[in-house]
Design a protein around this motif. Structure first.
Motif: not given
Length: 336
Positions: A116-128, A188-200
């Motif tokens: 799923g790429s419609d929204q990613f977590l920020a690198p400091r966002d919690p995993i809720r 699908f359900h088993s792969k929620p939003s991912s988070a990427f590093s602050p910098v590319a």
């Protein structure tokens, strides 16, 4: 060059140019408003972005302090997120955990799923999550962002399409995976939003650690402030990034801004399954591998999956100990 996206009221944030030591930044306004815009117009704007990067590094332009907590994932959303499984050692171990054998073709034909790429977590966002019964796990990975890639591009030419590199926490819900795969239709359900590093970063920022296809550096994964994984991202990488790009582009073209992940970074030890850092190994980039090794050694897994309050940190450092991508730091929280 190092690029990041500041969180703003706009969902795609604001593109900024970050200093090499990650201490300062300047806005990319006047060049590109967002990273996706920069990727779309790369040929026209890359020289301008490079010039601003040099200005940030030599302090010839007004800058501000870069706070990683203010950064979103470099692409807060993307046209495509395709995660490979380049480290077959990891595939072999997690399949062993659920009693599945490893087909011989897995050594020659990469695994890849469309996340799923419609929204990613920020690198400091919690995993809720609403419950820990789903088997919450981190997966430390490396990823690349591509230029446009034509359908049928061979691996021999795919390296030219690598624009940027990042780190990833590909969150997995292990307890949901077996039933989902049993349906024969993938994650699908088993792969929620991912988070990427602050910098590319552009590949040249890695110097000799980048050979055009792999990063020859350890991926640091800390779990609850203790070293958990130090697997080298080039060791035991069965399929390099050009191979993964070519695989993704076999039947379709990829658009600029497509993200392709390496899968969980995983190393063997003397040709056998790896060992925890406390036992002289390089550890693991996910809990699932640790649990498999425990099962092999003791007959059952010992380490639980992530619980509420547990924290993961994913980072990578150059030979001088300087952080390259910044740090993904996420805590697991109960969803209200």
């Amino acid at each position: 060059m190092k690029l990041a996206t500041l969180k703003t009221s706009h969902r795609d944030g604001e593109l900024i140019v970050v200093s090499r030591d990650l201490s300062r930044y300047a806005s990319a306004k006047g060049i590109s408003n967002t990273l996706q815009q920069a990727l779309d117009d790369w040929v026209d704007v890359v020289a301008l972005l490079e010039e601003r990067y040099q200005q940030v590094n030599n302090s010839s332009i007004e800058t501000q302090a870069f706070k990683q907590a203010s950064a979103h994932s470099p692409l807060p959303r993307a046209y495509q997120w395709a995660d490979g499984s380049a480290y077959v050692n990891h595939v072999e171990l997690v399949r062993q955990a659920r009693g599945a054998s490893l087909p011989e073709s897995f050594w020659t034909d990469p695994l890849m799923y469309q996340g799923g790429s419609d929204q990613f977590l920020a690198p400091r966002d919690p995993i809720r999550m609403p419950t820990t019964d789903w088997g919450i796990d981190m997966e430390g990975e490396v990823a690349i962002i591509t230029a446009d890639v034509a359908q049928g591009t061979p691996a021999s030419k795919a390296a030219d399409s690598i624009r940027l590199l990042m780190l990833v926490n590909d969150v997995s819900l292990r307890a949901l995976i077996p039933a989902e795969l049993a349906k024969g239709f993938g994650f699908f359900h088993s792969k929620p939003s991912s988070a990427f590093s602050p910098v590319a970063v552009t590949p040249d920022e890695l110097g000799t650690a980048w050979n055009g296809s792999k990063i020859n550096l350890p991926l640091h994964v800390d779990y609850n402030d203790k070293p958990f994984g130090r697997a080298n991202a080039s060791v035991d990488m069965t399929f390099d990034f050009p191979t993964l790009i070519a695989h993704a582009a076999k039947t379709r073209s990829l658009v600029a801004g497509s993200i392709i992940g390496s899968g969980t970074v995983s190393n063997k030890l003397d040709g056998q399954a790896g060992k925890p850092i406390t036992d002289g190994g390089v550890g693991y980039s996910c809990i699932a591998e640790m649990r498999v090794i425990e099962t092999i050694d003791t007959g059952k897994p010992i380490t639980p999956f992530m619980g509420f309050g547990d924290t993961v940190k994913i980072s990578m450092y150059d030979d001088d100990g300087q952080s390259i991508f910044g740090e993904i730091i996420q805590v697991v929280e109960k969803m209200n």
